[in-house]
Design a protein around this motif. Structure first.
Motif, PDB file in Angstrom:
ATOM      1  N   VAL A  70     -16.939 -27.537  27.664  1.00 19.38           N
ATOM      2  CA  VAL A  70     -16.537 -28.780  28.210  1.00 19.38           C
ATOM      3  C   VAL A  70     -17.290 -30.177  28.297  1.00 19.38           C
ATOM      4  CG1 VAL A  70     -15.224 -29.883  30.264  1.00 19.38           C
ATOM      5  CG2 VAL A  70     -14.901 -27.545  29.709  1.00 19.38           C
ATOM      6  N   VAL A  71     -18.559 -29.929  28.548  1.00 19.39           N
ATOM      7  CA  VAL A  71     -19.547 -31.331  28.625  1.00 19.39           C
ATOM      8  C   VAL A  71     -20.474 -31.465  27.349  1.00 19.39           C
ATOM      9  CG1 VAL A  71     -21.346 -32.345  29.825  1.00 19.39           C
ATOM     10  CG2 VAL A  71     -19.751 -30.944  31.046  1.00 19.39           C
ATOM     11  N   ILE A  72     -20.891 -30.291  26.647  1.00 21.05           N
ATOM     12  CA  ILE A  72     -21.841 -30.482  25.567  1.00 21.05           C
ATOM     13  C   ILE A  72     -20.965 -30.674  24.505  1.00 21.05           C
ATOM     14  CG2 ILE A  72     -23.603 -29.309  24.208  1.00 21.05           C
ATOM     15  CD1 ILE A  72     -24.686 -30.477  26.923  1.00 21.05           C
ATOM     16  N   ASN A  73     -19.843 -29.744  24.036  1.00 20.28           N
ATOM     17  CA  ASN A  73     -19.046 -29.821  22.981  1.00 20.28           C
ATOM     18  C   ASN A  73     -17.720 -30.812  23.211  1.00 20.28           C
ATOM     19  OD1 ASN A  73     -20.022 -27.882  20.674  1.00 20.28           O
ATOM     20  ND2 ASN A  73     -20.411 -26.947  22.556  1.00 20.28           N
ATOM     21  N   ARG A  74     -17.454 -31.111  24.481  1.00 23.15           N
ATOM     22  CA  ARG A  74     -16.371 -32.133  24.949  1.00 23.15           C
ATOM     23  C   ARG A  74     -15.116 -31.265  24.415  1.00 23.15           C
ATOM     24  NH1 ARG A  74     -18.570 -37.021  26.237  1.00 23.15           N
ATOM     25  NH2 ARG A  74     -20.638 -37.452  25.845  1.00 23.15           N
ATOM     26  N   LEU A  75     -14.979 -30.168  24.464  1.00 18.44           N
ATOM     27  CA  LEU A  75     -13.435 -29.566  24.279  1.00 18.44           C
ATOM     28  C   LEU A  75     -12.567 -29.561  25.299  1.00 18.44           C
ATOM     29  CD1 LEU A  75     -14.502 -25.969  22.834  1.00 18.44           C
ATOM     30  CD2 LEU A  75     -13.498 -27.739  21.720  1.00 18.44           C
ATOM     31  N   ASN A  76     -11.489 -30.155  25.007  1.00 16.64           N
ATOM     32  CA  ASN A  76     -10.275 -30.303  25.726  1.00 16.64           C
ATOM     33  C   ASN A  76      -9.641 -28.584  25.920  1.00 16.64           C
ATOM     34  OD1 ASN A  76      -7.609 -30.598  27.120  1.00 16.64           O
ATOM     35  ND2 ASN A  76      -7.276 -32.568  26.184  1.00 16.64           N
ATOM     36  N   ILE A  77      -9.852 -28.252  27.200  1.00 23.09           N
ATOM     37  CA  ILE A  77      -9.395 -26.678  27.286  1.00 23.09           C
ATOM     38  C   ILE A  77      -7.820 -26.689  27.110  1.00 23.09           C
ATOM     39  CG2 ILE A  77      -8.960 -24.883  28.759  1.00 23.09           C
ATOM     40  CD1 ILE A  77     -11.856 -25.741  29.964  1.00 23.09           C
ATOM     41  N   LEU A  78      -7.134 -27.598  27.492  1.00 27.09           N
ATOM     42  CA  LEU A  78      -5.752 -27.686  27.336  1.00 27.09           C
ATOM     43  C   LEU A  78      -5.318 -27.579  25.735  1.00 27.09           C
ATOM     44  CD1 LEU A  78      -3.002 -27.455  28.861  1.00 27.09           C
ATOM     45  CD2 LEU A  78      -3.058 -30.126  28.748  1.00 27.09           C
ATOM     46  N   GLU A  79      -5.954 -28.570  25.156  1.00 27.06           N
ATOM     47  CA  GLU A  79      -5.725 -28.441  23.896  1.00 27.06           C
ATOM     48  C   GLU A  79      -5.792 -27.429  23.000  1.00 27.06           C
ATOM     49  OE1 GLU A  79      -7.239 -31.161  19.979  1.00 27.06           O
ATOM     50  OE2 GLU A  79      -7.907 -31.619  22.024  1.00 27.06           O
ATOM     51  N   VAL A  80      -7.353 -26.680  23.291  1.00 25.08           N
ATOM     52  CA  VAL A  80      -7.486 -25.222  22.637  1.00 25.08           C
ATOM     53  C   VAL A  80      -6.396 -24.316  23.106  1.00 25.08           C
ATOM     54  CG1 VAL A  80      -9.236 -23.652  22.796  1.00 25.08           C
ATOM     55  CG2 VAL A  80      -9.901 -25.931  22.612  1.00 25.08           C
ATOM     56  N   VAL A  81      -6.083 -24.393  24.445  1.00 24.09           N
ATOM     57  CA  VAL A  81      -4.783 -23.192  24.807  1.00 24.09           C
ATOM     58  C   VAL A  81      -3.673 -23.440  23.961  1.00 24.09           C
ATOM     59  CG1 VAL A  81      -3.639 -22.127  26.636  1.00 24.09           C
ATOM     60  CG2 VAL A  81      -5.938 -22.741  26.978  1.00 24.09           C
ATOM     61  N   LEU A  82      -3.339 -24.632  24.064  1.00 21.98           N
ATOM     62  CA  LEU A  82      -2.105 -24.844  23.345  1.00 21.98           C
ATOM     63  C   LEU A  82      -2.131 -24.589  21.847  1.00 21.98           C
ATOM     64  CD1 LEU A  82      -1.045 -28.416  24.896  1.00 21.98           C
ATOM     65  CD2 LEU A  82       0.088 -26.069  25.136  1.00 21.98           C
ATOM     66  N   LYS A  83      -3.174 -24.808  21.165  1.00 19.08           N
ATOM     67  CA  LYS A  83      -3.250 -24.399  19.627  1.00 19.08           C
ATOM     68  C   LYS A  83      -3.367 -22.996  19.396  1.00 19.08           C
ATOM     69  CE  LYS A  83      -5.298 -28.739  17.906  1.00 19.08           C
ATOM     70  NZ  LYS A  83      -6.323 -29.432  16.970  1.00 19.08           N
ATOM     71  N   ILE A  84      -4.110 -22.364  20.395  1.00 21.46           N
ATOM     72  CA  ILE A  84      -4.117 -20.791  20.351  1.00 21.46           C
ATOM     73  C   ILE A  84      -2.653 -20.558  20.420  1.00 21.46           C
ATOM     74  CG2 ILE A  84      -4.784 -18.654  21.582  1.00 21.46           C
ATOM     75  CD1 ILE A  84      -7.367 -20.174  22.073  1.00 21.46           C
ATOM     76  N   LEU A  85      -1.731 -20.675  21.515  1.00 24.28           N
ATOM     77  CA  LEU A  85      -0.319 -20.580  21.851  1.00 24.28           C
ATOM     78  C   LEU A  85       0.410 -20.748  20.335  1.00 24.28           C
ATOM     79  CD1 LEU A  85       0.009 -21.353  25.404  1.00 24.28           C
ATOM     80  CD2 LEU A  85      -0.338 -19.050  24.539  1.00 24.28           C
ATOM     81  N   HIS A  86       0.309 -21.813  19.888  1.00 21.56           N
ATOM     82  CA  HIS A  86       1.104 -22.096  18.692  1.00 21.56           C
ATOM     83  C   HIS A  86       0.322 -21.587  17.465  1.00 21.56           C
ATOM     84  CE1 HIS A  86       2.530 -24.886  21.679  1.00 21.56           C
ATOM     85  NE2 HIS A  86       3.765 -24.882  20.975  1.00 21.56           N
ATOM     86  N   LYS A  87      -0.680 -20.861  17.316  1.00 20.69           N
ATOM     87  CA  LYS A  87      -1.258 -20.277  16.348  1.00 20.69           C
ATOM     88  C   LYS A  87      -1.625 -21.263  15.291  1.00 20.69           C
ATOM     89  CE  LYS A  87       1.150 -15.902  16.843  1.00 20.69           C
ATOM     90  NZ  LYS A  87       1.998 -14.837  16.387  1.00 20.69           N
ATOM     91  N   ASP A  88      -1.971 -22.337  15.872  1.00 21.93           N
ATOM     92  CA  ASP A  88      -2.786 -23.600  15.060  1.00 21.93           C
ATOM     93  C   ASP A  88      -4.184 -23.105  14.510  1.00 21.93           C
ATOM     94  OD1 ASP A  88      -3.504 -25.777  13.745  1.00 21.93           O
ATOM     95  OD2 ASP A  88      -2.594 -27.233  15.200  1.00 21.93           O
ATOM     96  N   LYS A  89      -4.149 -22.881  13.141  1.00 21.36           N
ATOM     97  CA  LYS A  89      -5.410 -22.615  12.605  1.00 21.36           C
ATOM     98  C   LYS A  89      -6.483 -23.399  12.975  1.00 21.36           C
ATOM     99  CE  LYS A  89      -3.805 -19.557   9.205  1.00 21.36           C
ATOM    100  NZ  LYS A  89      -3.423 -19.206   7.738  1.00 21.36           N
ATOM    101  N   SER A  90      -6.308 -24.715  13.116  1.00 24.46           N
ATOM    102  CA  SER A  90      -7.509 -25.881  13.391  1.00 24.46           C
ATOM    103  C   SER A  90      -8.268 -25.640  14.715  1.00 24.46           C
ATOM    104  CB  SER A  90      -6.670 -27.208  13.618  1.00 24.46           C
ATOM    105  OG  SER A  90      -5.821 -27.482  14.643  1.00 24.46           O
ATOM    106  N   VAL A  91      -7.702 -24.655  15.564  1.00 23.96           N
ATOM    107  CA  VAL A  91      -8.545 -24.291  16.641  1.00 23.96           C
ATOM    108  C   VAL A  91      -9.896 -23.744  16.197  1.00 23.96           C
ATOM    109  CG1 VAL A  91      -7.688 -21.868  16.998  1.00 23.96           C
ATOM    110  CG2 VAL A  91      -8.187 -23.328  18.820  1.00 23.96           C
ATOM    111  N   GLU A  92      -9.901 -23.106  15.144  1.00 26.24           N
ATOM    112  CA  GLU A  92     -11.207 -22.429  14.699  1.00 26.24           C
ATOM    113  C   GLU A  92     -12.232 -23.425  14.332  1.00 26.24           C
ATOM    114  OE1 GLU A  92     -10.343 -20.177  11.185  1.00 26.24           O
ATOM    115  OE2 GLU A  92      -9.097 -18.765  12.101  1.00 26.24           O
ATOM    116  N   SER A  93     -11.931 -24.517  13.835  1.00 24.27           N
ATOM    117  CA  SER A  93     -12.808 -25.726  13.647  1.00 24.27           C
ATOM    118  C   SER A  93     -13.327 -26.353  15.179  1.00 24.27           C
ATOM    119  CB  SER A  93     -12.188 -26.723  12.756  1.00 24.27           C
ATOM    120  OG  SER A  93     -11.184 -27.407  13.429  1.00 24.27           O
ATOM    121  N   LEU A  94     -12.264 -26.290  16.149  1.00 25.98           N
ATOM    122  CA  LEU A  94     -12.806 -26.878  17.383  1.00 25.98           C
ATOM    123  C   LEU A  94     -13.747 -25.874  18.029  1.00 25.98           C
ATOM    124  CD1 LEU A  94      -9.327 -28.045  18.775  1.00 25.98           C
ATOM    125  CD2 LEU A  94     -11.347 -29.472  18.176  1.00 25.98           C
ATOM    126  N   VAL A  95     -13.707 -24.543  17.937  1.00 26.18           N
ATOM    127  CA  VAL A  95     -14.498 -23.561  18.774  1.00 26.18           C
ATOM    128  C   VAL A  95     -15.659 -22.847  17.945  1.00 26.18           C
ATOM    129  CG1 VAL A  95     -14.352 -21.580  20.107  1.00 26.18           C
ATOM    130  CG2 VAL A  95     -12.555 -23.071  20.122  1.00 26.18           C
TER     131      VAL A  95
END
Length: 572
Positions: A70-95
């Motif tokens: 959250v702090v170092i990589n500034r991930l938006n947890i809600l955004e990551v969760v929604l992309k995982i639920l929608h099987k959005d492959k762009s989540v791989e680049s995020l994490v």
């Protein structure tokens, strides 16, 4: 005193050091392209140290992972969760590819799993056994009752963070009655708790302001994650509320309060009023901390402070009673023990202690009833079996007493005090060899058991076995060289064996250690009387009778000495 509380402080120190070490792993990286593995490893090591101090210390590894994401990589947890639920492959680049985030999180979680497994092995691959009185909700058969009460316990912990006024050293044994229906007004507390948490979570996850989102997420992480081991979600814990488990979550509470204050200051017109309110809150909490610290300075203050907070807690009344009994106020202790038994009719330790006091007050029949009930409730309660034996011995029911003693020994193999009392029973029955064997067992299990040694010397002395009594006495004094009662008993034996010089020296050592013992002076006088040193005999008879004028034996011996002195004067 209360050294056990230092475990929480040590855990907090290593917990924060682990977090700071993990932060340092990124601070050393000026270009932002690499991470210091050394600092990450040190952070895991410090987290392990925190866990060794207190189990909840291991949660720092989860917090470090949250901080990284959250702090170092500034991930938006809600955004990551929604992309995982929608099987959005762009989540791989995020994490996966963001600065090795997934690797570090996997490393932290693996480290946590490893130290937990090691801890599990040390504990014997099984959780501690708890009883229903320790955590009543966890034993409820209804899922509704368990869930509602667990959440109510969370709300109590949250309230203690906000307003630490009603504090108690123990919250078990009926301190917090179970919520059993939706009509119980206390359900409002858990509704309010979840309402606040949901609102904070929405702000933390859904805010468009990245800084706000990160601060609130980290604050909630510090508030919730360290509390998880005490939540009953993963395993049963042995308490209802334990104030110590809110020590680490208070970090998150401070983060949220500070951030909330900053937001209010930006919007408020009268900032001085807000500052005054915050300072007032700080002063009130400092004052409360001082009061509570003073209560922890003595057992009496600590236990009595709990009476107003948890009057339905049997353990509170038990501890107040025990403290009074330990300080010699047994009459006052009785009422607290009775109240503990009334509140919890299966409280065997309160029954045992109350039975002991009643036994000493010669109220033997009630003592027997209480102790019999205690061993009926808990058949392996060795101390209660021994005390029951003592009462039965006093009631001259020797066969029952012997059975009770042996039952106690069967449940506790190494029980020197029970062997000592068994020896007393055998001595009363003139089973001298059995008595000596029992006392010898007591001294083998506890070489410093002065009473057992003393009784062996006295029994051998009384039965005319002076040589054996002397041997036992010397053996005892080698192990317990400063015990004046042993010196006295051995001095009597040596005097009867006409070893006057050695006997005299031991008598003087015993008197020096305990100068107010009338019998010590009286028996030394008898020694001088036998020895023919009549002046010193007269002196010590006088001292003995001054200390205890009712000692008939000493008065009789003194009369014989006076007659002897009168006869010598007439002859002279």
């Amino acid at each position: 005193m209360w050294i056990v509380g230092r475990a929480d402080l040590l855990c907090a120190i290593f917990f924060l050091l682990s977090f700071l070490g993990y932060c340092k792993a990124f601070k050393e990286n000026k270009e932002g392209s690499q991470v210091s593995i050394s600092w990450v490893l040190l952070s895991v090591f410090l987290g392990t140290m925190a866990m060794l101090c207190k189990e909840q210390g291991v949660t720092i590894l989860g917090l470090n992972a949250l901080f990284d994401a959250v702090v170092i990589n500034r991930l938006n947890i809600l955004e990551v969760v929604l992309k995982i639920l929608h099987k959005d492959k762009s989540v791989e680049s995020l994490v996966v590819f963001r600065k090795g985030l997934l690797f570090r999180i996997t490393f932290l979680l693996s480290g946590g799993a490893t130290v937990l497994y090691a801890r599990w092995q040390i504990m014997g691959t099984g959780p501690p056994a708890f009883t229903e009185v320790d955590n009543p909700a966890s034993f409820a058969t209804s899922l509704f009752v368990r869930a509602v009460n667990y959440n109510y316990y969370y709300s109590l912990n949250a309230w203690l963070l906000l307003c630490p006024w009603w504090l108690c050293f123990d919250w078990s044994m009926g301190c917090v009655p179970l919520i059993k229906s939706v009509s119980d007004w206390r359900i409002i507390a858990l509704v309010l708790l979840w309402l606040c948490l949901i609102l904070l979570a929405c702000q933390a996850l859904g805010s468009k302001d990245g800084q706000k989102r990160r601060i609130l997420t980290l604050g909630l992480g510090f508030l919730i994650i360290p509390f998880l081991p005490a939540s009953n979600l993963f395993f049963r814990v042995g308490f209802v509320v334990a104030e110590r488990v809110t020590y680490l979550p208070s970090i998150g509470y401070c983060i949220l309060i500070t951030y909330g204050f900053c937001l209010l200051c930006k919007q408020a017109k009268n900032k001085k009023l807000l500052v005054a309110a915050l300072l007032g809150l700080l002063l009130i909490n400092v004052w409360r901390c001082i009061i509570r610290s003073n209560q922890w300075r003595s057992e009496e203050q600590l236990f009595r402070s709990a009476l107003s907070v948890c009057p339905l807690n049997a353990k509170v009344h038990y501890n107040v009673g025990k403290n009074l009994a330990d300080n010699g106020n047994q009459s006052a202790a009785i009422s607290y023990y009775r109240e503990a038994v009334r509140l919890n009719p299966k409280y065997v330790h309160a029954m045992n202690n109350l039975g002991n006091i009643l036994k000493e007050k010669n109220e033997l029949h009630e003592a027997e009833e209480l102790l019999s009930l205690a061993v009926q409730i808990q058949p392996d309660f060795a101390a209660a079996w021994m005390n029951l034996g003592i009462v039965q011995n006093s009631l001259r029911r020797y066969e029952e007493a012997e059975k009770s003693y042996w039952t106690a020994i069967r449940h506790r193999k190494k029980y020197p005090d029970c062997y000592y009392n068994l020896g007393r029973l055998y001595a009363d029955l003139n089973r001298h060899i059995d008595a000596l064997n029992a006392w010898r067992n007591a001294t083998v299990l506890k070489p410093q058991h002065s009473l057992a040694w003393n009784n062996m010397i006295i029994l051998l002395d009384n039965t005319g076995n002076l040589a054996q009594a002397e041997t036992v006495g010397r053996e005892a004094l080698e192990l317990i060289p400063n015990d004046h009662s042993l010196m006295f008993s051995l001095a009597n034996v040596l005097g009867k064996s006409q070893k006057y010089k050695e006997s005299e020296a031991l008598f003087h050592k015993a008197i020096k250690a305990n100068p107010t013992a009338a019998s010590y002076h009286g028996n030394l006088a008898v020694l001088y009387h036998r020895w023919g040193n009549f002046d010193l005999a007269k002196k010590h008879y006088d001292v003995s009778l001054k200390l205890d004028p009712t000692a008939a034996g000493t008065r009789e011996n003194y009369s014989l000495l006076k007659k002897k002195l009168d006869q010598l004067q007439k002859k002279g």
